[in-house]
Motif scaffolding. Structure first.
Motif, mmCIF file in Angstrom:
data_model
loop_
_atom_site.group_PDB
_atom_site.id
_atom_site.type_symbol
_atom_site.label_atom_id
_atom_site.label_comp_id
_atom_site.label_asym_id
_atom_site.label_seq_id
_atom_site.Cartn_x
_atom_site.Cartn_y
_atom_site.Cartn_z
ATOM 1 N N VAL A 135 -9.286 -5.354 60.264
ATOM 2 C CA VAL A 135 -7.826 -5.256 60.202
ATOM 3 C C VAL A 135 -7.223 -5.263 61.605
ATOM 4 O O VAL A 135 -6.199 -5.909 61.857
ATOM 5 N N THR A 136 -7.846 -4.557 62.535
ATOM 6 C CA THR A 136 -7.330 -4.526 63.912
ATOM 7 C C THR A 136 -7.337 -5.917 64.527
ATOM 8 O O THR A 136 -6.366 -6.319 65.194
ATOM 9 N N VAL A 137 -8.414 -6.671 64.320
ATOM 10 C CA VAL A 137 -8.476 -8.038 64.836
ATOM 11 C C VAL A 137 -7.380 -8.897 64.201
ATOM 12 O O VAL A 137 -6.701 -9.670 64.895
ATOM 13 N N PHE A 148 -10.831 -17.258 63.632
ATOM 14 C CA PHE A 148 -12.013 -17.470 64.461
ATOM 15 C C PHE A 148 -12.572 -16.136 64.946
ATOM 16 O O PHE A 148 -13.786 -15.899 64.899
ATOM 17 N N PHE A 149 -11.691 -15.238 65.374
ATOM 18 C CA PHE A 149 -12.174 -13.970 65.911
ATOM 19 C C PHE A 149 -12.676 -13.026 64.820
ATOM 20 O O PHE A 149 -13.519 -12.161 65.089
ATOM 21 N N ILE A 150 -12.183 -13.154 63.593
ATOM 22 C CA ILE A 150 -12.767 -12.384 62.495
ATOM 23 C C ILE A 150 -14.231 -12.798 62.311
ATOM 24 O O ILE A 150 -15.118 -11.962 62.123
ATOM 25 N N ALA A 151 -14.489 -14.106 62.382
ATOM 26 C CA ALA A 151 -15.863 -14.601 62.265
ATOM 27 C C ALA A 151 -16.719 -14.110 63.430
ATOM 28 O O ALA A 151 -17.863 -13.681 63.238
ATOM 29 N N VAL A 152 -16.183 -14.150 64.648
ATOM 30 C CA VAL A 152 -16.922 -13.676 65.826
ATOM 31 C C VAL A 152 -17.222 -12.187 65.694
ATOM 32 O O VAL A 152 -18.316 -11.719 66.045
ATOM 33 N N THR A 370 -9.445 -11.629 52.321
ATOM 34 C CA THR A 370 -9.057 -10.275 51.933
ATOM 35 C C THR A 370 -8.048 -9.693 52.902
ATOM 36 O O THR A 370 -7.045 -9.091 52.493
ATOM 37 N N SER A 371 -8.285 -9.868 54.190
ATOM 38 C CA SER A 371 -7.381 -9.290 55.187
ATOM 39 C C SER A 371 -6.005 -9.935 55.161
ATOM 40 O O SER A 371 -5.017 -9.320 55.577
#
Length: 448
Positions: A135-137, A148-152, A370-371
């Protein structure tokens, strides 16, 4: 120039270029997830030394192993939703600080019950962190970089698993198994101190919940990321019943997507954790040399990283929900192909790698979907619910695998069963995507 109150936190982040401080926040979240991966796998590396030193039987050690996943389910279901009431920052920092204490206590444990309790506490923190970090990302990235950063972020967990393997190998002989956990405690303590200074509260959360001094806190964050200050807070949206925790996701507004996402999460985890736990054994039983079967972890791990990265890149350009559904379709196809390719070694290794690619890429997609599905004041609860139901699938998958393999069912038959489980998230996400499109079209027609 001051910014008017009509600008929401999500729009401020989503529509503007990312600043250096936002990249720092994302990097900190990724580092925390690397530490999580190291924490969760530390007991696996310590187990042989611990069993020898204490003379622990395998069934007793299994209780210690099982404590962390149980804790992760508790953290996802009951602690992660608190981030929608008290904020992301306090939950993340509490979980990291608590993780440092739990790892320290594990390192000085003197009995099996104490080990089980400390691993349970470690799991609680990790279950809460996966949801809160995601959630923060989401809330500190823009449209270009967010997916992309959720995946990272999720790749960081795998990196932590590998990193702890290297650390444990270096510490085992001179310092023993306790050093693994003392190192983990020190790592979490350092991250906690850094987080105290660098991790801000979510702007979107502050705008939606509007606690005391919200405007002052928002403008302080805006100053750090180079945004113009707000002159006033926006009007609060309709209040979500966050006090109900995960049950709030079953309100009329959220019920249908929530049930579909929970089903998708269970389907993913059944397949993912069966693949993680049983693939080396299946390869060995198919006639692959034991050392080569064990090395399959390198190929499946590489496939998982590639799948996560590809989902992050593609979902920034394509509709994530349908894209994630297609990844799980790929998972179903490659599971069936793996079973049918036995005993061809090259074919089995290739399809095992592709299973990881599609399944773990699909997991990143599921977290992205979901996010984005829930509003700010129920977002951490929504992600926590999906993570929690995934823990249930993590238990079910390996058990079903053991039953099927133990019953002597042909390999292709067993893998068709798991292909059917992979089809569950494929179908549920397609249904959710279709209904979402239909709802959007209806809203557009009503506007006309």
């Amino acid at each position: 120039m001051a910014r008017n109150a009509g600008d929401s936190g999500s729009r401020v982040m989503a529509d503007a270029p990312m600043t250096a401080f936002q990249f720092v926040i994302v990097a900190l979240c990724c580092v925390i997830n690397v530490a999580d991966g190291a924490d969760i796998v530390a007991m696996a590396y310590a187990a042989p030394l611990l069993a020898k030193e204490w003379g622990i039987r395998p069934e007793v050690l299994g209780i210690v192993f099982g404590a962390a996943p149980v804790g992760m389910a508790i953290g996802a279901f009951f602690v992660a939703p608190l981030a929608d009431r008290f904020g992301r920052r306090i939950i993340v920092l509490s979980a990291v600080g608590g993780g440092a204490v739990a790892m320290l206590l594990t390192g000085i444990s003197t009995s099996v019950p104490m080990l089980a309790v400390t691993r349970l506490l470690t799991g609680v923190g990790l279950g809460a962190l996966l949801a809160s970090l995601t959630v923060t990302v989401v809330e500190y990235t823009n449209k270009r970089w967010g997916n992309f950063f959720i995946a990272v972020l999720h790749i960081g967990f795998a990196v932590g698993v590998s990193l702890m393997g290297l650390i444990a190998a270096g510490l085992a002989e001179p310092y023993g198994w306790r050093s693994f956990f003392l190192f983990g405690a020190a790592m979490n303590a350092v991250i906690f101190v850094v987080g105290l200074f660098l991790l801000p509260e979510s702007v979107e959360f502050l705008m939606e919940s509007q606690p005391r001094r919200a405007l002052e806190r928002i403008n302080r964050i805006f100053a750090r990321i180079g945004r113009a200050p707000l002159t006033a807070l926006p009007r609060k949206t309709a209040k979500v019943k966050t006090s109900l925790g995960v049950l709030s996701l079953l309100d009329t507004e959220f019920r249908r997507p929530t049930l579909l996402l929970w089903a998708a999460s269970i389907g993913y985890a059944v397949v993912g954790y069966y693949h993680l736990n049983w693939t080396p054994h299946v390869l060995a039983e198919a006639g692959v040399a034991t050392n080569l079967a064990i090395s399959s972890g390198f190929f499946t791990g590489t496939g998982a990283i590639a799948g996560n990265l590809s989902m992050g890149l593609l979902s920034s350009r394509r509709e994530p929900m349908r894209l994630t559904a297609y990844y799980f379709a790929g998972s179903a196809v490659t599971l069936a192909a793996f079973g049918l390719s036995a005993p061809n070694v090259i074919g089995m290794f290739a399809f095992a790698t592709l299973i990881s690619f599609f399944t773990l890429g699909g997991f990143s997609g599921l977290m992205i979907v979901t996010s984005r599905q829930y509003p700010a004041l129920v977002r951490s609860t929504g992600v926590g619910g999906v993570v929690g139901f995934g823990r249930l699938g993590a238990v079910i998958g390996p058990v079903i695998g053991g039953i099927l393999l133990g019953a002597g069912i042909e390999l292709w038959g067993s893998y068709l069963v798991f292909a059917a489980f992979a089809a569950v998230p494929f179908v549920t996400l397609l249904v959710l995507s279709t209904r979402r499109r239909a709802g959007g079209a209806a809203a557009a027609a009503a506007a006309d």
